[in-house]
Design a protein around this motif. Structure first.
Motif, PDB file in Angstrom:
ATOM      1  N   SER A 281     -20.652   3.974  -9.048  1.00  0.00           N
ATOM      2  CA  SER A 281     -19.439   3.919  -8.146  1.00  0.00           C
ATOM      3  C   SER A 281     -18.119   3.999  -9.214  1.00  0.00           C
ATOM      4  O   SER A 281     -18.081   3.985 -10.401  1.00  0.00           O
ATOM      5  CB  SER A 281     -19.523   2.438  -7.864  1.00  0.00           C
ATOM      6  N   GLU A 282     -17.116   4.114  -8.327  1.00  0.00           N
ATOM      7  CA  GLU A 282     -15.695   4.390  -8.879  1.00  0.00           C
ATOM      8  C   GLU A 282     -15.508   2.922  -9.871  1.00  0.00           C
ATOM      9  O   GLU A 282     -15.083   3.090 -10.722  1.00  0.00           O
ATOM     10  CB  GLU A 282     -14.730   4.379  -7.896  1.00  0.00           C
ATOM     11  N   ALA A 283     -15.840   1.817  -9.443  1.00  0.00           N
ATOM     12  CA  ALA A 283     -15.424   0.500  -9.940  1.00  0.00           C
ATOM     13  C   ALA A 283     -16.143   0.530 -11.288  1.00  0.00           C
ATOM     14  O   ALA A 283     -15.684  -0.116 -12.187  1.00  0.00           O
ATOM     15  CB  ALA A 283     -15.978  -0.710  -8.952  1.00  0.00           C
ATOM     16  N   ALA A 284     -17.558   1.118 -11.213  1.00  0.00           N
ATOM     17  CA  ALA A 284     -18.232   0.874 -12.519  1.00  0.00           C
ATOM     18  C   ALA A 284     -17.603   1.832 -13.471  1.00  0.00           C
ATOM     19  O   ALA A 284     -17.589   1.625 -14.954  1.00  0.00           O
ATOM     20  CB  ALA A 284     -19.628   1.211 -12.311  1.00  0.00           C
ATOM     21  N   ILE A 285     -17.360   3.081 -13.216  1.00  0.00           N
ATOM     22  CA  ILE A 285     -16.619   4.191 -13.997  1.00  0.00           C
ATOM     23  C   ILE A 285     -15.515   3.590 -14.611  1.00  0.00           C
ATOM     24  O   ILE A 285     -14.965   3.532 -15.826  1.00  0.00           O
ATOM     25  CB  ILE A 285     -16.639   5.325 -13.448  1.00  0.00           C
TER      26      ILE A 285
ATOM     27  N   GLY B 241       0.917  -1.118   0.296  1.00  0.00           N
ATOM     28  CA  GLY B 241       0.081  -0.047   0.010  1.00  0.00           C
ATOM     29  C   GLY B 241       0.918   1.195  -0.162  1.00  0.00           C
ATOM     30  O   GLY B 241       1.862   1.419   0.370  1.00  0.00           O
ATOM     31  N   HIS B 242       0.274   2.324  -0.728  1.00  0.00           N
ATOM     32  CA  HIS B 242       0.820   3.778  -0.638  1.00  0.00           C
ATOM     33  C   HIS B 242      -0.064   4.629  -0.663  1.00  0.00           C
ATOM     34  O   HIS B 242      -1.337   4.410  -0.957  1.00  0.00           O
ATOM     35  CB  HIS B 242       1.857   3.798  -1.799  1.00  0.00           C
ATOM     36  N   ASP B 243       0.333   6.055  -0.284  1.00  0.00           N
ATOM     37  CA  ASP B 243      -0.557   6.807  -0.224  1.00  0.00           C
ATOM     38  C   ASP B 243      -0.488   8.257  -1.113  1.00  0.00           C
ATOM     39  O   ASP B 243      -0.869   9.241  -0.884  1.00  0.00           O
ATOM     40  CB  ASP B 243      -0.748   7.633   1.160  1.00  0.00           C
ATOM     41  N   CYS B 244       0.440   8.157  -2.035  1.00  0.00           N
ATOM     42  CA  CYS B 244       0.790   9.064  -3.184  1.00  0.00           C
ATOM     43  C   CYS B 244      -0.772   9.578  -3.823  1.00  0.00           C
ATOM     44  O   CYS B 244      -1.677   8.598  -3.989  1.00  0.00           O
ATOM     45  CB  CYS B 244       1.568   8.704  -4.315  1.00  0.00           C
ATOM     46  N   SER B 245      -0.804  10.666  -4.358  1.00  0.00           N
ATOM     47  CA  SER B 245      -2.005  11.169  -4.956  1.00  0.00           C
ATOM     48  C   SER B 245      -2.123  10.541  -6.530  1.00  0.00           C
ATOM     49  O   SER B 245      -1.343  11.239  -7.243  1.00  0.00           O
ATOM     50  CB  SER B 245      -2.149  12.751  -4.946  1.00  0.00           C
ATOM     51  N   THR B 246      -2.964   9.639  -6.718  1.00  0.00           N
ATOM     52  CA  THR B 246      -2.720   9.017  -8.037  1.00  0.00           C
ATOM     53  C   THR B 246      -4.114   9.263  -8.613  1.00  0.00           C
ATOM     54  O   THR B 246      -4.867   9.146  -8.030  1.00  0.00           O
ATOM     55  CB  THR B 246      -2.163   7.592  -8.058  1.00  0.00           C
ATOM     56  N   LEU B 247      -4.128   8.956  -9.915  1.00  0.00           N
ATOM     57  CA  LEU B 247      -5.325   9.040 -10.901  1.00  0.00           C
ATOM     58  C   LEU B 247      -5.112   7.833 -11.840  1.00  0.00           C
ATOM     59  O   LEU B 247      -4.206   7.118 -11.842  1.00  0.00           O
ATOM     60  CB  LEU B 247      -5.613  10.360 -11.639  1.00  0.00           C
ATOM     61  N   GLY B 248      -6.305   7.629 -12.597  1.00  0.00           N
ATOM     62  CA  GLY B 248      -6.245   6.386 -13.549  1.00  0.00           C
ATOM     63  C   GLY B 248      -5.059   6.548 -14.540  1.00  0.00           C
ATOM     64  O   GLY B 248      -4.665   5.314 -14.707  1.00  0.00           O
ATOM     65  N   GLY B 249      -4.612   7.613 -14.960  1.00  0.00           N
ATOM     66  CA  GLY B 249      -3.409   7.441 -15.958  1.00  0.00           C
ATOM     67  C   GLY B 249      -2.128   6.907 -15.119  1.00  0.00           C
ATOM     68  O   GLY B 249      -1.184   6.776 -15.743  1.00  0.00           O
ATOM     69  N   ASN B 250      -2.131   6.648 -13.901  1.00  0.00           N
ATOM     70  CA  ASN B 250      -0.900   6.489 -12.977  1.00  0.00           C
ATOM     71  C   ASN B 250      -0.857   4.890 -13.151  1.00  0.00           C
ATOM     72  O   ASN B 250       0.311   4.560 -12.616  1.00  0.00           O
ATOM     73  CB  ASN B 250      -1.087   6.659 -11.850  1.00  0.00           C
ATOM     74  N   SER B 251      -1.617   4.239 -13.760  1.00  0.00           N
ATOM     75  CA  SER B 251      -1.790   2.787 -13.939  1.00  0.00           C
ATOM     76  C   SER B 251      -0.449   2.225 -14.652  1.00  0.00           C
ATOM     77  O   SER B 251      -0.066   2.915 -15.863  1.00  0.00           O
ATOM     78  CB  SER B 251      -2.786   2.229 -14.767  1.00  0.00           C
ATOM     79  N   GLY B 252       0.374   1.598 -14.106  1.00  0.00           N
ATOM     80  CA  GLY B 252       1.799   1.384 -14.550  1.00  0.00           C
ATOM     81  C   GLY B 252       2.813   2.039 -14.166  1.00  0.00           C
ATOM     82  O   GLY B 252       4.141   1.884 -14.595  1.00  0.00           O
ATOM     83  N   SER B 253       2.808   2.798 -13.298  1.00  0.00           N
ATOM     84  CA  SER B 253       3.706   3.865 -12.685  1.00  0.00           C
ATOM     85  C   SER B 253       4.795   3.035 -11.682  1.00  0.00           C
ATOM     86  O   SER B 253       4.241   2.286 -11.250  1.00  0.00           O
ATOM     87  CB  SER B 253       3.247   4.991 -11.746  1.00  0.00           C
ATOM     88  N   ALA B 254       5.859   3.682 -11.909  1.00  0.00           N
ATOM     89  CA  ALA B 254       6.896   3.013 -10.971  1.00  0.00           C
ATOM     90  C   ALA B 254       6.825   3.629  -9.612  1.00  0.00           C
ATOM     91  O   ALA B 254       6.503   4.898  -9.637  1.00  0.00           O
ATOM     92  CB  ALA B 254       8.141   3.278 -11.562  1.00  0.00           C
TER      93      ALA B 254
ATOM     94  N   GLY C  95      -6.326   1.563  -6.653  1.00  0.00           N
ATOM     95  CA  GLY C  95      -6.473   2.223  -5.347  1.00  0.00           C
ATOM     96  C   GLY C  95      -8.105   2.737  -4.973  1.00  0.00           C
ATOM     97  O   GLY C  95      -8.970   2.571  -6.105  1.00  0.00           O
ATOM     98  N   VAL C  96      -7.993   3.015  -3.823  1.00  0.00           N
ATOM     99  CA  VAL C  96      -9.577   3.489  -3.310  1.00  0.00           C
ATOM    100  C   VAL C  96      -9.266   5.010  -2.798  1.00  0.00           C
ATOM    101  O   VAL C  96      -8.463   5.298  -2.029  1.00  0.00           O
ATOM    102  CB  VAL C  96     -10.184   2.471  -2.332  1.00  0.00           C
ATOM    103  N   PHE C  97     -10.129   5.959  -3.633  1.00  0.00           N
ATOM    104  CA  PHE C  97      -9.961   7.241  -3.249  1.00  0.00           C
ATOM    105  C   PHE C  97     -10.415   7.297  -1.572  1.00  0.00           C
ATOM    106  O   PHE C  97     -11.190   6.811  -0.871  1.00  0.00           O
ATOM    107  CB  PHE C  97     -11.395   7.989  -3.767  1.00  0.00           C
ATOM    108  N   HIS C  98      -9.351   7.994  -1.122  1.00  0.00           N
ATOM    109  CA  HIS C  98      -9.528   8.361   0.540  1.00  0.00           C
ATOM    110  C   HIS C  98      -9.129   7.202   1.291  1.00  0.00           C
ATOM    111  O   HIS C  98      -9.622   7.021   2.330  1.00  0.00           O
ATOM    112  CB  HIS C  98     -10.634   9.001   0.768  1.00  0.00           C
ATOM    113  N   ASP C  99      -8.490   5.942   0.523  1.00  0.00           N
ATOM    114  CA  ASP C  99      -8.277   5.013   1.594  1.00  0.00           C
ATOM    115  C   ASP C  99      -6.849   4.461   1.382  1.00  0.00           C
ATOM    116  O   ASP C  99      -6.087   4.766   2.090  1.00  0.00           O
ATOM    117  CB  ASP C  99      -9.229   3.821   1.177  1.00  0.00           C
ATOM    118  N   VAL C 100      -6.540   3.885   0.383  1.00  0.00           N
ATOM    119  CA  VAL C 100      -5.214   3.321   0.047  1.00  0.00           C
ATOM    120  C   VAL C 100      -5.016   3.131  -1.357  1.00  0.00           C
ATOM    121  O   VAL C 100      -5.831   2.706  -2.051  1.00  0.00           O
ATOM    122  CB  VAL C 100      -4.932   2.368   0.909  1.00  0.00           C
ATOM    123  N   ASN C 101      -3.806   3.131  -1.877  1.00  0.00           N
ATOM    124  CA  ASN C 101      -3.309   2.656  -3.230  1.00  0.00           C
ATOM    125  C   ASN C 101      -2.598   1.581  -3.257  1.00  0.00           C
ATOM    126  O   ASN C 101      -2.108   1.061  -2.166  1.00  0.00           O
ATOM    127  CB  ASN C 101      -2.348   3.820  -4.066  1.00  0.00           C
TER     128      ASN C 101
END
Length: 700
Positions: free
Chosen positions: A685-689, A288-301, A317-323
């Motif tokens: 929901s986030e998952a559906a989108i 787990g980590h807490d960096c501020s990531t969005l969808g385009g971060n998939s595959g980031s180091a 990840g899950v918004f306001h929870d954990v990546n």
């Protein structure tokens, strides 16, 4: 109060107290200053609600600091501030960056640290999707070996197919590349095309791609041989290309990312220990980590700031929870990953590989990939003959129906919370009766009910699994469509009536074969979905059962034979499985039977005319077991038939999959799903989108 959240917040405060200036420095700084004290630049970043949020967060941080009790409001507000205010997204321009955030200024003030980070940036790029008209890029990737790029499996599956490291190829018409620039205010760099898909990992959300022509500046990064799951509190940074993400609040994104998306960012944070993440039909022990990531971060180091090594591969990840990230030690311990040319920072770690059976299953399945469904070629007719030698042949099927148990309500779990009941018709008179007085036809791994007037399925309910032991129960025996159906090279599938129901409630096969080539025989329950079993006989029985005309609906060929897969629902199901906690799905589906559907005049037995209304849309509800219980995703696939000439059928090309609430599908179909399924509806929901975004990226 959630004890886990409270402990996490206290940990944040501990981190803050150790940072430059400590907690007192943070509270006294511009982010938390009183309006009269705050500099104009800080005040401009807060709206009226933002000021209230700041005040609540200040109080919450002070409360945590003195170990006082936390209210729910304190937790909510502190998390918002911690996520947005304490985890910035830093612009990278010309391969350089400057940090003004009070908690992270050391990233640029410390010359050695800044040079270490900037030395890594040229090796991280944006995964481009040339020719994809809906999505220009799929995520992030980074150089991890000589000519080797690492990214997520779910990114690679936008343009590639297969699993493992042997039989992988590109989806027809798709291609991918990588651009190592794409910075704000800087011209884009050249796009280097992916020449080969090297690996799609069967367990972890990871893929390896081959790219030719890498510049010497794009040096391979190295996987750390330390376990990120045991390094709680370690400062890290994710470098990637965050895209505007409808799963997260728009106002927060626009403020945090300055309304600039799709460009390279430095996103610092901390490791959060081991977390269980649902991924491709299983729970995986992620870092787990807490960096501020969005969808385009998939595959980031996920980079270790102290060493520059890659501690993980970000995948969700899950918004306001954990990546979540794939821990680098897991990949560094996998011999196949290393054989593909991946670089590691030290000797191969002797970590336990819990996924060896997933590799074995991938190897097994790679050898039995199904053939593409294509019409058999016509044999040349003899001179003067009026017919070809092509034969209409029924696929092999079991005509003894006494062993059919049909759809299993407890397929996702024996507990009551995971049971999925069959839908019920709100108007029982609409259901076609069976000869024995029943209403539901049970087959191998699925069941359905027929609409009496329309002679099409009112609903279908199927149990789907990707478990290799059930998909291929007897290794060595072919499980392809041709092998299971027993058809020869010049045979055409002849679908058959179900003898348990009067023929007047079923559209015969001839309706679909003497139709001026208007329609394809569309499986409502996909053959490949239900072709599984504890034995080869069960698997073959399920395959044969899918060819009953009760499971057929007139679908234009552009829909049923879509090369991309999205129009025949496959990618939607695959995307659900990508985030599911098991390899099993329950799927409810059928046509939307409207009174205003247009009438098509086809041919029946003996040449008699058959008039049937053709549905213009189809619905599907995909149900999975998630970390939180059942999750249900509803879809309606609309077909625009406005331009169809019903005497000379024209195939339209604009089928559009639309996310839909289960209540809407109930209203469209006249079915009742039951309260348990309605409560599991993920509409909005986030998952559906995320599901729609992943699926839509697969089509041009």
């Amino acid at each position: 109060m959630d004890a886990k959240r409270t402990e996490r917040l206290k940990k944040y405060v501990t981190m803050i107290s150790k940072s430059r200036g400590g907690l007192d420095g943070l509270l006294a700084g511009p982010l938390f200053a009183e309006p009269s004290e705050a500099p104009p630049s800080a005040l401009e970043s807060f709206s009226a609600p933002g000021l209230a949020l700041r005040d609540a967060a200040r109080s919450a941080l002070e409360t945590i600091a003195i170990d006082g009790p936390l209210t729910t409001a304190f937790v909510a507000n502190t998390e918002a501030i911690i996520s947005e205010e304490l985890r910035p997204a830093i612009d990278i321009t010309g391969g350089k960056f400057t940090v003004t955030h009070p908690l992270w200024t050391h990233l640029s003030d410390d010359t050695e640290l800044r040079e270490r980070i900037e030395g890594l940036l040229p090796s991280i790029g944006r995964i481009e999707l040339p020719g994809n008209k809906k999505f220009p890029y799929g995520g992030t990737g980074f150089v991890i070996g000589d000519g080797v790029i690492m990214t997520n499996r779910h990114v690679a599956e936008i343009f590639a197919r297969g699993l493992g490291d042997r039989r992988l190829d590109f989806i027809t018409g798709a291609q991918a590349g990588i651009d190592f620039v794409r910075e704000f205010g800087t011209p884009s760099g050249p796009t280097l095309l992916v020449s080969k898909v090297l690996m799609i990992h069967p367990y972890w959300d990871m893929a390896l791609l081959a790219v030719d022509g890498l510049d010497p500046r794009h040096k391979p990064l190295k996987l750390a041989c330390r376990d990120a799951r045991h390094l709680v509190g370690t400062q890290i940074a994710v470098v990637g290309y965050p895209a505007f993400d409808p799963r997260n609040p728009a106002d927060i994104q626009k403020d945090l990312f300055n309304q600039r998306f799709g460009v390279k960012r430095l996103q610092p944070g901390e490791l959060q220990g081991q977390v269980q993440a649902a991924s491709f039909g299983k729970f995986v022990p992620a870092a787990g980590h807490d960096c501020s990531t969005l969808g385009g971060n998939s595959g980031s180091a996920v980079l270790d700031l102290a060493s520059g090594e890659v501690l993980g591969l970000h995948f969700g990840g899950v918004f306001h929870d954990v990546n979540y990230s794939v821990p680098s030690i897991a990949l560094a311990s996998d011999s196949r990953v290393l054989d593909a040319g991946v670089h590691i920072a030290g000797p191969r770690p002797a970590a336990v590989q819990d996924w060896i059976n997933w590799w074995r299953a991938a190897d097994l399945n790679e050898g039995v990939r199904d053939e593409a469904p294509a019409a058999a070629p016509l044999a040349p007719a003899a001179p003067g003959a009026g017919t070809s030698t092509e034969a209409m042949v029924e696929p092999e099927h079991d005509s003894d129906y006494s062993n059919r148990t049909g759809f299993a309500a407890d397929f996702l779990g024996a507990e009551a919370a995971f049971r999925v009941a069959l839908p019920a018709a709100r108007d029982p008179a609409a259901v076609a009766p069976l000869l024995d007085g029943g209403a539901v036809l049970h087959y191998q791994n699925f069941s359905l009910a027929m609409h009496a007037r329309r002679r099409l399925a009112l609903f279908t309910a199927s149990n789907i699994t990707r478990e290799s032991i059930l998909r291929n129960p007897e290794p060595g025996r072919k499980t392809t469509r041709t092998a299971l159906s027993g058809l020869g090279p010049n045979d055409r599938e002849k679908w058959f009536l179900d003898p348990r129901m009067d023929a007047r409630y079923q559209l015969p096969d001839i309706f679909f074969t003497k139709d001026r080539q208007a329609f394809d025989k569309g499986h409502i329950v996909r053959r490949d979905d239900v072709a599984w079993g504890a034995s080869y006989e069960e698997l073959k029985r399920a395959n044969g059962d899918s060819y009953h005309v009760t499971n057929c609906s007139p679908q234009v060929m552009g829909f049923n034979q879509s090369a991309g897969g999205i129009d025949n629902w496959g990618d939607l199901e695959n995307s659900v499985l990508a985030a599911a906690a098991t390899e099993r799905l329950t799927v409810l589906a059928g046509p939307v039977l409207k009174g205003e559907d247009q009438v098509f005049v086809g041919v029946g037995p003996g040449g008699a005319a058959i008039r049937a209304r053709v549905p213009s849309s189809f619905w599907k509800v995909i149900v999975a077991r998630s970390a939180d219980g059942l999750a249900a995703f509803g879809f309606v696939l609309e077909q625009d038939l406005d331009d169809v000439q019903w005497e000379e059928f024209v195939v339209p090309d604009n089928f559009l999959p639309m996310l839909s609430s289960l209540e809407t599908i109930q209203d469209l179909t006249g079915l009742a799903f039951g309260q348990a399924l309605l409560d599991a509806d993920q509409y909005g929901s986030e998952a559906a989108i995320e599901l729609v975004v992943r699926g839509a990226a697969r089509v041009d």
